[in-house]
Scaffold this motif. Structure first.
Motif, PDB file in Angstrom:
ATOM      1  N   ALA A  68      28.707 -22.203   7.300  1.00 57.09           N
ATOM      2  CA  ALA A  68      28.003 -21.864   8.532  1.00 57.09           C
ATOM      3  C   ALA A  68      26.690 -22.638   8.594  1.00 57.09           C
ATOM      4  O   ALA A  68      26.004 -22.808   7.578  1.00 57.09           O
ATOM      5  N   MET A  69      26.333 -23.116   9.779  1.00 56.13           N
ATOM      6  CA  MET A  69      25.134 -23.935   9.947  1.00 56.13           C
ATOM      7  C   MET A  69      24.142 -23.237  10.874  1.00 56.13           C
ATOM      8  O   MET A  69      24.529 -22.548  11.826  1.00 56.13           O
ATOM      9  N   SER A  70      22.870 -23.426  10.575  1.00 60.78           N
ATOM     10  CA  SER A  70      21.807 -22.853  11.397  1.00 60.78           C
ATOM     11  C   SER A  70      21.629 -23.662  12.669  1.00 60.78           C
ATOM     12  O   SER A  70      21.769 -24.887  12.677  1.00 60.78           O
ATOM     13  N   LEU A  71      21.292 -22.960  13.746  1.00 61.56           N
ATOM     14  CA  LEU A  71      21.015 -23.599  15.025  1.00 61.56           C
ATOM     15  C   LEU A  71      19.537 -23.470  15.358  1.00 61.56           C
ATOM     16  O   LEU A  71      18.859 -22.538  14.896  1.00 61.56           O
ATOM     17  N   ALA A  72      19.033 -24.416  16.146  1.00 62.83           N
ATOM     18  CA  ALA A  72      17.676 -24.290  16.687  1.00 62.83           C
ATOM     19  C   ALA A  72      17.717 -23.138  17.690  1.00 62.83           C
ATOM     20  O   ALA A  72      18.125 -23.315  18.840  1.00 62.83           O
ATOM     21  N   TRP A  73      17.311 -21.979  17.237  1.00 64.40           N
ATOM     22  CA  TRP A  73      17.533 -20.731  17.979  1.00 64.40           C
ATOM     23  C   TRP A  73      16.559 -20.588  19.151  1.00 64.40           C
ATOM     24  O   TRP A  73      16.966 -20.475  20.307  1.00 64.40           O
ATOM     25  N   LEU A  74      15.267 -20.593  18.870  1.00 62.62           N
ATOM     26  CA  LEU A  74      14.232 -20.499  19.901  1.00 62.62           C
ATOM     27  C   LEU A  74      13.355 -21.736  19.810  1.00 62.62           C
ATOM     28  O   LEU A  74      12.821 -22.047  18.739  1.00 62.62           O
ATOM     29  N   THR A  75      13.206 -22.467  20.912  1.00 62.41           N
ATOM     30  CA  THR A  75      12.406 -23.689  20.886  1.00 62.41           C
ATOM     31  C   THR A  75      11.530 -23.767  22.133  1.00 62.41           C
ATOM     32  O   THR A  75      11.873 -23.212  23.186  1.00 62.41           O
ATOM     33  N   ALA A  76      10.418 -24.481  21.992  1.00 61.02           N
ATOM     34  CA  ALA A  76       9.531 -24.730  23.136  1.00 61.02           C
ATOM     35  C   ALA A  76       8.610 -25.897  22.790  1.00 61.02           C
ATOM     36  O   ALA A  76       8.116 -25.988  21.660  1.00 61.02           O
ATOM     37  N   PRO A  77       8.357 -26.799  23.735  1.00 60.42           N
ATOM     38  CA  PRO A  77       7.407 -27.885  23.488  1.00 60.42           C
ATOM     39  C   PRO A  77       5.975 -27.387  23.608  1.00 60.42           C
ATOM     40  O   PRO A  77       5.692 -26.431  24.340  1.00 60.42           O
ATOM     41  N   ALA A  78       5.058 -28.030  22.879  1.00 59.73           N
ATOM     42  CA  ALA A  78       3.659 -27.600  22.918  1.00 59.73           C
ATOM     43  C   ALA A  78       2.728 -28.772  22.638  1.00 59.73           C
ATOM     44  O   ALA A  78       2.931 -29.519  21.672  1.00 59.73           O
ATOM     45  N   TRP A  79       1.726 -28.915  23.473  1.00 59.15           N
ATOM     46  CA  TRP A  79       0.671 -29.906  23.229  1.00 59.15           C
ATOM     47  C   TRP A  79      -0.318 -29.361  22.204  1.00 59.15           C
ATOM     48  O   TRP A  79      -0.406 -28.147  21.999  1.00 59.15           O
ATOM     49  N   PRO A  80      -1.093 -30.254  21.550  1.00 60.92           N
ATOM     50  CA  PRO A  80      -2.137 -29.779  20.626  1.00 60.92           C
ATOM     51  C   PRO A  80      -3.098 -28.828  21.333  1.00 60.92           C
ATOM     52  O   PRO A  80      -3.475 -29.045  22.488  1.00 60.92           O
ATOM     53  N   GLY A  81      -3.444 -27.763  20.650  1.00 59.97           N
ATOM     54  CA  GLY A  81      -4.390 -26.800  21.201  1.00 59.97           C
ATOM     55  C   GLY A  81      -3.766 -25.752  22.102  1.00 59.97           C
ATOM     56  O   GLY A  81      -4.486 -24.952  22.703  1.00 59.97           O
ATOM     57  N   THR A  82      -2.427 -25.723  22.178  1.00 59.31           N
ATOM     58  CA  THR A  82      -1.769 -24.740  23.033  1.00 59.31           C
ATOM     59  C   THR A  82      -0.957 -23.747  22.204  1.00 59.31           C
ATOM     60  O   THR A  82      -0.691 -23.962  21.017  1.00 59.31           O
ATOM     61  N   THR A  83      -0.541 -22.690  22.874  1.00 64.76           N
ATOM     62  CA  THR A  83       0.135 -21.573  22.223  1.00 64.76           C
ATOM     63  C   THR A  83       1.449 -21.261  22.927  1.00 64.76           C
ATOM     64  O   THR A  83       1.530 -21.314  24.152  1.00 64.76           O
ATOM     65  N   VAL A  84       2.455 -20.938  22.140  1.00 64.38           N
ATOM     66  CA  VAL A  84       3.754 -20.517  22.661  1.00 64.38           C
ATOM     67  C   VAL A  84       4.071 -19.145  22.070  1.00 64.38           C
ATOM     68  O   VAL A  84       3.778 -18.887  20.889  1.00 64.38           O
ATOM     69  N   ARG A  85       4.667 -18.283  22.875  1.00 67.88           N
ATOM     70  CA  ARG A  85       5.034 -16.951  22.392  1.00 67.88           C
ATOM     71  C   ARG A  85       6.544 -16.766  22.536  1.00 67.88           C
ATOM     72  O   ARG A  85       7.100 -16.918  23.626  1.00 67.88           O
ATOM     73  N   PHE A  86       7.188 -16.454  21.424  1.00 67.28           N
ATOM     74  CA  PHE A  86       8.616 -16.178  21.418  1.00 67.28           C
ATOM     75  C   PHE A  86       8.828 -14.662  21.304  1.00 67.28           C
ATOM     76  O   PHE A  86       8.146 -13.993  20.522  1.00 67.28           O
ATOM     77  N   ASN A  87       9.802 -14.152  22.049  1.00 66.62           N
ATOM     78  CA  ASN A  87      10.133 -12.733  22.005  1.00 66.62           C
ATOM     79  C   ASN A  87      11.642 -12.578  21.876  1.00 66.62           C
ATOM     80  O   ASN A  87      12.411 -13.339  22.465  1.00 66.62           O
ATOM     81  N   TRP A  88      12.068 -11.575  21.105  1.00 70.21           N
ATOM     82  CA  TRP A  88      13.494 -11.328  20.966  1.00 70.21           C
ATOM     83  C   TRP A  88      13.751  -9.886  20.523  1.00 70.21           C
ATOM     84  O   TRP A  88      12.834  -9.165  20.147  1.00 70.21           O
ATOM     85  N   THR A  89      15.021  -9.509  20.598  1.00 69.91           N
ATOM     86  CA  THR A  89      15.481  -8.222  20.108  1.00 69.91           C
ATOM     87  C   THR A  89      16.675  -8.452  19.191  1.00 69.91           C
ATOM     88  O   THR A  89      17.284  -9.525  19.204  1.00 69.91           O
ATOM     89  N   LEU A  90      17.028  -7.441  18.405  1.00 67.65           N
ATOM     90  CA  LEU A  90      18.153  -7.555  17.476  1.00 67.65           C
ATOM     91  C   LEU A  90      19.472  -7.212  18.183  1.00 67.65           C
ATOM     92  O   LEU A  90      20.248  -6.384  17.718  1.00 67.65           O
ATOM     93  N   ASP A  91      19.696  -7.856  19.307  1.00 66.54           N
ATOM     94  CA  ASP A  91      20.936  -7.693  20.052  1.00 66.54           C
ATOM     95  C   ASP A  91      21.850  -8.867  19.722  1.00 66.54           C
ATOM     96  O   ASP A  91      21.555 -10.014  20.073  1.00 66.54           O
ATOM     97  N   TYR A  92      22.963  -8.576  19.045  1.00 67.43           N
ATOM     98  CA  TYR A  92      23.859  -9.630  18.570  1.00 67.43           C
ATOM     99  C   TYR A  92      24.928  -9.965  19.610  1.00 67.43           C
ATOM    100  O   TYR A  92      25.193  -9.200  20.546  1.00 67.43           O
ATOM    101  N   SER A  93      25.563 -11.108  19.390  1.00 65.23           N
ATOM    102  CA  SER A  93      26.661 -11.533  20.249  1.00 65.23           C
ATOM    103  C   SER A  93      27.583 -12.464  19.474  1.00 65.23           C
ATOM    104  O   SER A  93      27.186 -13.069  18.472  1.00 65.23           O
ATOM    105  N   PHE A  94      28.818 -12.549  19.939  1.00 64.37           N
ATOM    106  CA  PHE A  94      29.738 -13.590  19.496  1.00 64.37           C
ATOM    107  C   PHE A  94      29.601 -14.769  20.453  1.00 64.37           C
ATOM    108  O   PHE A  94      29.492 -14.576  21.670  1.00 64.37           O
ATOM    109  N   VAL A  95      29.630 -15.989  19.902  1.00 62.69           N
ATOM    110  CA  VAL A  95      29.489 -17.181  20.739  1.00 62.69           C
ATOM    111  C   VAL A  95      30.471 -18.251  20.277  1.00 62.69           C
ATOM    112  O   VAL A  95      30.873 -18.287  19.111  1.00 62.69           O
ATOM    113  N   TRP A  96      30.873 -19.122  21.198  1.00 54.80           N
ATOM    114  CA  TRP A  96      31.666 -20.291  20.827  1.00 54.80           C
ATOM    115  C   TRP A  96      31.294 -21.453  21.729  1.00 54.80           C
ATOM    116  O   TRP A  96      30.772 -21.281  22.827  1.00 54.80           O
ATOM    117  N   SER A  97      31.581 -22.655  21.234  1.00 55.83           N
ATOM    118  CA  SER A  97      31.299 -23.874  21.996  1.00 55.83           C
ATOM    119  C   SER A  97      32.296 -24.947  21.599  1.00 55.83           C
ATOM    120  O   SER A  97      32.674 -25.057  20.428  1.00 55.83           O
TER     121      SER A  97
END
Length: 208
Positions: free
Chosen positions: A33-62
Motif C-alpha cells: 500500500a502506498m501513501s497519497l498526498a492527502w491534504l495539500t495547499a500552495p503557500a507563499w513565504p509568510g502565509t498560513t494554511v489551515r487543514f481540517n478533517w474528521t475521522l470519516d473513512y471511505s473506500f476509494v478506487w481509481s
C-alpha cells in the motif's frame, strides 16, 4: 458526530511551496500500500494554511494503471465506510462491461471490528486500477488492484507534514521525503506546524 481535527501550517521558509499532510502505511495490514498526498495547499513565504478533517473513512478506487510514485490518484468512486460497524466495513470491487465499480458484498473470512475490507473479485484485470481507503473525502492509501484478493486495512492514523511540490492525490515515495515531521495528536485536536527559514519544522499545540 466525528471529532474535528485541525492543523495550521505556517510557511516561514524563503520559498513558495506546496504544503502537504499525509499518513504512513506502517502496520496498515496491506502489503505494498502506498501513501497519497492527502491534504495539500500552495503557500507563499509568510502565509498560513489551515487543514481540517474528521475521522470519516471511505473506500476509494481509481483507474490509474500501474501504481507508482508520481501517479495521481483521483477517486472515481467514494463509498462511506466505518471500521467500527460490521454492516459498513466491507465492500467488493468488481469489473464488468468494461468498467470498475464497488458492489455490496462481504469479505472473505470473518470480518472484525476496527478493520476495513475490500474483496477484489476474479473479474479484476491486472495493472489497471487501484483501490484504497480515504478519510474526510480524500484518498489516504492505495494499492494495485488484483483479482481474487482480500484486502484488510487496519487504519490507525499517524499524521505527517512536509513541503515541496505536490499534487492532490499524488502517489508518494515516502522514503524519498526528507523535510518531514510527525504531527502527534495526543489529547488535543488542534496543532501547528511551522516551517522556518532553514526548512526545519517546529510542531506545537494550539492555534498560530
Amino acid at each position: 458526530m466525528s471529532t474535528n481535527y485541525s492543523l495550521t501550517v505556517v510557511n516561514n521558509s524563503t520559498q513558495y511551496q506546496d504544503l502537504c499532510v499525509y499518513q504512513k502505511a506502517v502496520d496498515l495490514g496491506v502489503p505494498d500500500a502506498m501513501s497519497l498526498a492527502w491534504l495539500t495547499a500552495p503557500a507563499w513565504p509568510g502565509t498560513t494554511v489551515r487543514f481540517n478533517w474528521t475521522l470519516d473513512y471511505s473506500f476509494v478506487w481509481s483507474q490509474t494503471g500501474s501504481l507508482q510514485p508520481g501517479v495521481t490518484f483521483q477517486a472515481q468512486q467514494t463509498l462511506p465506510a466505518d471500521p467500527d460497524n460490521l454492516n459498513n466495513n466491507q465492500v467488493q470491487f468488481d469489473f464488468r462491461d468494461g468498467a470498475f465499480r464497488f458492489v455490496p458484498g462481504s469479505a472473505a473470512g470473518t470480518p472484525e471490528l476496527g478493520n476495513l475490507y475490500v474483496r477484489e473479485l476474479s473479474t479484476i484485470p491486472n495493472a489497471s486500477a487501484t483501490v484504497g481507503i480515504g478519510m474526510s473525502n480524500a484518498g489516504v492509501f492505495a494499492v494495485q488492484a488484483q483479482p481474487n484478493m482480500n484486502l484488510v486495512f487496519r487504519p490507525h492514523p499517524e499524521y505527517w507534514v512536509t513541503a515541496g511540490t505536490f499534487e492532490p492525490g499524488e502517489v508518494l515515495d515516502v522514503e524519498q521525503i526528507t523535510n518531514e515531521a510527525p504531527v502527534p495528536y495526543d489529547g488535543t485536536f488542534d496543532m501547528v506546524a511551522t516551517l522556518d527559514s532553514t526548512n526545519l519544522w517546529k510542531i506545537t499545540t494550539g492555534s498560530a
